[in-house]
Design an enzyme around this catalytic site. Structure first.
Site, PDB file in Angstrom:
ATOM      1  CB  ALA A  10      -0.952  -0.008   1.187  1.00 34.33           C
ATOM      2  CB  VAL A  61       3.562 -10.399   1.023  1.00 37.09           C
ATOM      3  CG1 VAL A  61       2.887  -9.221   1.698  1.00 37.09           C
ATOM      4  CG2 VAL A  61       3.903 -10.097  -0.436  1.00 37.09           C
ATOM      5  CE1 TYR A 152       1.928  -8.681 -12.694  1.00 39.99           C
ATOM      6  CE2 TYR A 152       0.480  -8.979 -14.591  1.00 39.99           C
ATOM      7  CZ  TYR A 152       0.763  -8.373 -13.381  1.00 39.99           C
ATOM      8  OH  TYR A 152      -0.126  -7.460 -12.849  1.00 39.99           O
TER       9      TYR A 152
HETATM   10  P1  NAP Z   1       2.986  -0.407  -7.995  1.00 40.31           P
HETATM   11  O1  NAP Z   1       2.540   1.004  -8.083  1.00 40.31           O
HETATM   12  O2  NAP Z   1       4.287  -0.821  -8.553  1.00 40.31           O
HETATM   13  O3  NAP Z   1       2.902  -0.856  -6.456  1.00 40.31           O
HETATM   14  C1  NAP Z   1       3.292  -2.148  -6.079  1.00 40.31           C
HETATM   15  C2  NAP Z   1       3.187  -2.259  -4.567  1.00 40.31           C
HETATM   16  O4  NAP Z   1       3.567  -3.600  -4.188  1.00 40.31           O
HETATM   17  C3  NAP Z   1       4.134  -1.304  -3.842  1.00 40.31           C
HETATM   18  O5  NAP Z   1       3.436  -0.688  -2.782  1.00 40.31           O
HETATM   19  C4  NAP Z   1       5.225  -2.221  -3.309  1.00 40.31           C
HETATM   20  O6  NAP Z   1       5.722  -1.785  -2.053  1.00 40.31           O
HETATM   21  C5  NAP Z   1       4.461  -3.507  -3.098  1.00 40.31           C
HETATM   22  N1  NAP Z   1       5.340  -4.666  -3.014  1.00 40.31           N
HETATM   23  C6  NAP Z   1       6.166  -5.158  -3.971  1.00 40.31           C
HETATM   24  N2  NAP Z   1       6.836  -6.225  -3.495  1.00 40.31           N
HETATM   25  C7  NAP Z   1       6.403  -6.413  -2.220  1.00 40.31           C
HETATM   26  C8  NAP Z   1       6.717  -7.364  -1.207  1.00 40.31           C
HETATM   27  N3  NAP Z   1       7.601  -8.343  -1.418  1.00 40.31           N
HETATM   28  N4  NAP Z   1       6.077  -7.269  -0.002  1.00 40.31           N
HETATM   29  C9  NAP Z   1       5.186  -6.276   0.233  1.00 40.31           C
HETATM   30  N5  NAP Z   1       4.862  -5.343  -0.694  1.00 40.31           N
HETATM   31  C10 NAP Z   1       5.462  -5.413  -1.898  1.00 40.31           C
HETATM   32  O7  NAP Z   1       1.927  -1.381  -8.685  1.00 40.31           O
HETATM   33  P2  NAP Z   1       0.343  -1.284  -8.885  1.00 40.31           P
HETATM   34  O8  NAP Z   1       0.088  -1.014 -10.298  1.00 40.31           O
HETATM   35  O9  NAP Z   1      -0.271  -0.440  -7.846  1.00 40.31           O
HETATM   36  O10 NAP Z   1      -0.030  -2.816  -8.631  1.00 40.31           O
HETATM   37  C11 NAP Z   1      -0.745  -3.276  -7.514  1.00 40.31           C
HETATM   38  C12 NAP Z   1      -1.301  -4.654  -7.845  1.00 40.31           C
HETATM   39  O11 NAP Z   1      -2.194  -4.547  -8.960  1.00 40.31           O
HETATM   40  C13 NAP Z   1      -0.242  -5.658  -8.254  1.00 40.31           C
HETATM   41  O12 NAP Z   1      -0.543  -6.927  -7.719  1.00 40.31           O
HETATM   42  C14 NAP Z   1      -0.339  -5.674  -9.760  1.00 40.31           C
HETATM   43  O13 NAP Z   1       0.119  -6.873 -10.308  1.00 40.31           O
HETATM   44  C15 NAP Z   1      -1.817  -5.489  -9.937  1.00 40.31           C
HETATM   45  N6  NAP Z   1      -2.198  -4.994 -11.263  1.00 40.31           N
HETATM   46  C16 NAP Z   1      -1.762  -3.778 -11.711  1.00 40.31           C
HETATM   47  C17 NAP Z   1      -2.142  -3.355 -12.981  1.00 40.31           C
HETATM   48  C18 NAP Z   1      -1.710  -2.031 -13.542  1.00 40.31           C
HETATM   49  O14 NAP Z   1      -1.920  -1.786 -14.747  1.00 40.31           O
HETATM   50  N7  NAP Z   1      -1.106  -1.143 -12.762  1.00 40.31           N
HETATM   51  C19 NAP Z   1      -2.946  -4.168 -13.775  1.00 40.31           C
HETATM   52  C20 NAP Z   1      -3.366  -5.395 -13.286  1.00 40.31           C
HETATM   53  C21 NAP Z   1      -2.995  -5.786 -12.018  1.00 40.31           C
HETATM   54  P3  NAP Z   1       7.266  -1.378  -1.790  1.00 40.31           P
HETATM   55  O15 NAP Z   1       7.654  -0.415  -2.868  1.00 40.31           O
HETATM   56  O16 NAP Z   1       7.213  -0.798  -0.422  1.00 40.31           O
HETATM   57  O17 NAP Z   1       8.059  -2.665  -1.838  1.00 40.31           O
END
Ligand code: NAP
Length: 244
Positions: A10, A61, A152
């Protein structure tokens, strides 16, 4: 007493928007992060200054002990866990033959094992409460597969399988488990996609634009609400019509 929600990952993007959404609706919110301490701490502080109740907890996680600590610290602090949003995730774009084991392991460990770890750790707490809502963030690529995102896509398809199996297992305990499958959402996860590719992609989306993190947060909030009590084991696509 206020309900409590844990949002993994988050510190930014969809997770941060979801944390803000739940906090603004009166939830105690746990802002989980792994690397981005500054962003998580800033978000928590600014929400608390507005009168909301949040804490930031560092936990990777992908690590079982970290996931267990995240759940335990939350339950100790707030007396339970009403909602778990498994949002933390990473992406990697490359041909399968150019993706090394480090990158594919990282994707499976965070995107799938991370969801499994948190679900496993929260289950005894929610079973004991005889209530709870788990919402897992998958992806439309987990539904239909993306070229150059094999690991992915597989990890996100795994999240859908996990969601359905756990929904059956936990339904008798009054717990629902659902998934949200976002399409192209405006976050830093898509920063590496060249602008030209991005605009070609957007042209193919029937609604003609990217989604906002807040639009995912609103759907997650609905699935966590009493309005969704009879919904379990489902995958809600939020993709502007790209996948039907
Ligand atoms: P983002 O802006 O890159 O954010 C990713 C988040 O995941 C960050 O807060 C990061 O925290 C956290 N994270 C990564 N590795 C972690 C770990 N090992 N333990 C705990 N936290 C971790 O990505 P987003 O686009 O918001 O994506 C959020 C979710 O939506 C993901 O599961 C992604 O696959 C999914 N999603 C995104 C899209 C899209 O187009 N953006 C589309 C489909 C699905 P830290 O930086 O603190 O590590």
């Amino acid at each position: 007493m206020n309900k409590t929600a844990i949002i993994t990952g988050a510190s930014k993007g969809i997770g941060a928007a979801t944390a803000i959404y739940f906090a603004s609706k009166g939830y105690n919110v746990v802002i989980n992060y792994n690397d981005s301490y500054q962003s998580a701490a800033l978000l928590s502080r600014s929400l608390n200054e507005q009168g909301f109740k949040t804490i930031a907890i560092k936990a990777n996680v992908a690590n079982k002990l970290d996931a267990e600590r995240l759940i335990k610290e939350t339950a100790d602090r707030f007396g339970g866990v009403d909602v778990l949003v498994n949002n933390a995730g990473v992406s990697h774009i490359d041909m399968i033959t150019d993706t090394d084991e480090f990158d594919s392991d990282r994707i499976f460990d965070i995107n799938l094992k991370g969801v499994y770890n948190c679900c496993r750790a929260v289950t005894p707490v929610m079973v004991n409460q005889k209530s709870g809502k788990i919402i897992n963030i998958s992806s439309m690529w987990g539904q239909v597969g993306a070229s150059c995102e094999v690991a992915y896509s597989a990890s996100k398809a795994g999240v859908i399988g996990l969601t359905k199996a756990l929904a059956k297992e936990l339904a008798p305990s009054g717990i629902t488990v659902n998934a949200v499958a976002p399409g192209l959402i405006e976050t830093s996860m898509n920063n590496d996609i060249p602008a030209e590719d991005l605009s070609e992609f957007v042209e193919e989306i029937p609604l003609g634009r990217m989604g906002s993190p807040n639009e995912i947060a609103a759907a997650v909030y609905f699935l966590a609400s009493g309005e969704a009590d009879y919904i379990t084991g489902q995958v809600l696509g939020i993709n502007g019509g790209y996948v039907m």
